[in-house]
Design a protein around this motif. Sequence first.
Motif, PDB file in Angstrom:
ATOM      1  N   SER A   2    -110.117  -5.471  99.955  1.00  0.00           N
ATOM      2  CA  SER A   2    -111.465  -4.951  99.699  1.00  0.00           C
ATOM      3  C   SER A   2    -112.041  -5.531  98.408  1.00  0.00           C
ATOM      4  O   SER A   2    -113.212  -5.944  98.366  1.00  0.00           O
ATOM      5  N   PHE A   3    -111.231  -5.567  97.366  1.00  0.00           N
ATOM      6  CA  PHE A   3    -111.661  -6.112  96.077  1.00  0.00           C
ATOM      7  C   PHE A   3    -112.072  -7.574  96.208  1.00  0.00           C
ATOM      8  O   PHE A   3    -113.165  -7.969  95.796  1.00  0.00           O
ATOM      9  N   ALA A  54    -102.161 -16.706 104.621  1.00  0.00           N
ATOM     10  CA  ALA A  54    -102.173 -18.134 104.265  1.00  0.00           C
ATOM     11  C   ALA A  54    -103.406 -18.549 103.461  1.00  0.00           C
ATOM     12  O   ALA A  54    -103.436 -19.635 102.876  1.00  0.00           O
ATOM     13  N   VAL A  55    -104.419 -17.698 103.407  1.00  0.00           N
ATOM     14  CA  VAL A  55    -105.652 -18.013 102.671  1.00  0.00           C
ATOM     15  C   VAL A  55    -105.341 -18.161 101.183  1.00  0.00           C
ATOM     16  O   VAL A  55    -104.571 -17.395 100.617  1.00  0.00           O
ATOM     17  N   THR A 106    -112.157  -5.732 105.169  1.00  0.00           N
ATOM     18  CA  THR A 106    -111.940  -7.156 105.046  1.00  0.00           C
ATOM     19  C   THR A 106    -110.473  -7.407 105.299  1.00  0.00           C
ATOM     20  O   THR A 106    -109.627  -6.801 104.654  1.00  0.00           O
ATOM     21  N   THR A 107    -110.178  -8.257 106.252  1.00  0.00           N
ATOM     22  CA  THR A 107    -108.804  -8.639 106.507  1.00  0.00           C
ATOM     23  C   THR A 107    -108.640 -10.078 106.051  1.00  0.00           C
ATOM     24  O   THR A 107    -109.399 -10.952 106.460  1.00  0.00           O
ATOM     25  N   VAL A 109     -99.363  -0.564 101.210  1.00  0.00           N
ATOM     26  CA  VAL A 109    -100.136   0.421 100.446  1.00  0.00           C
ATOM     27  C   VAL A 109    -101.252  -0.245  99.644  1.00  0.00           C
ATOM     28  O   VAL A 109    -102.384   0.237  99.620  1.00  0.00           O
ATOM     29  N   ILE A 110    -100.944  -1.378  98.996  1.00  0.00           N
ATOM     30  CA  ILE A 110    -101.952  -2.003  98.131  1.00  0.00           C
ATOM     31  C   ILE A 110    -102.812  -3.035  98.840  1.00  0.00           C
ATOM     32  O   ILE A 110    -103.896  -3.369  98.372  1.00  0.00           O
ATOM     33  N   ARG A 111    -102.356  -3.549  99.978  1.00  0.00           N
ATOM     34  CA  ARG A 111    -103.093  -4.601 100.688  1.00  0.00           C
ATOM     35  C   ARG A 111    -104.553  -4.239 100.952  1.00  0.00           C
ATOM     36  O   ARG A 111    -105.446  -5.041 100.658  1.00  0.00           O
ATOM     37  N   PRO A 112    -104.858  -3.055 101.501  1.00  0.00           N
ATOM     38  CA  PRO A 112    -106.280  -2.746 101.771  1.00  0.00           C
ATOM     39  C   PRO A 112    -107.154  -2.799 100.515  1.00  0.00           C
ATOM     40  O   PRO A 112    -108.293  -3.264 100.573  1.00  0.00           O
ATOM     41  N   ASP A 113    -106.624  -2.330  99.399  1.00  0.00           N
ATOM     42  CA  ASP A 113    -107.407  -2.342  98.163  1.00  0.00           C
ATOM     43  C   ASP A 113    -107.625  -3.766  97.647  1.00  0.00           C
ATOM     44  O   ASP A 113    -108.718  -4.103  97.182  1.00  0.00           O
ATOM     45  N   VAL A 114    -106.598  -4.596  97.729  1.00  0.00           N
ATOM     46  CA  VAL A 114    -106.717  -5.983  97.266  1.00  0.00           C
ATOM     47  C   VAL A 114    -107.681  -6.746  98.175  1.00  0.00           C
ATOM     48  O   VAL A 114    -108.538  -7.497  97.709  1.00  0.00           O
TER      49      VAL A 114
END
Length: 97
Positions: A84-85, A12-13, A7-8, A77-82
């Motif tokens: 995805s969550f 701005a969302v 999920t990208t 580092v944390i962006r993909p996890d956030v």
Amino acid sequence: MSPVLSTTIDDAVVPRFPHGVRFREDKARGRFILVGPERIFNADDVATEILKRCDGRKSFGEILFELTEVFTAEASVIRPDVESFLGDLRDKGMVEL
């Protein structure tokens, strides 16, 4: 093996809870919960930090920046996890992106 869906989320969302979904403290149990129609999710410490910031005013970029300070981590580092969550919660109808 099932494919990993990514999920990208654009910076701005503005993540928000849809009508009927509330994020609140369950003082009796000493934790936060996400409550929706016929659903309750217990939030661990990381989820709580993310969900506390989904106030319908802050953009994803602002939330991510705040989380980098809370967790002392690089955004990359944390962006993909956030993502995805929040994407998982969106798919369950608990967050709007």
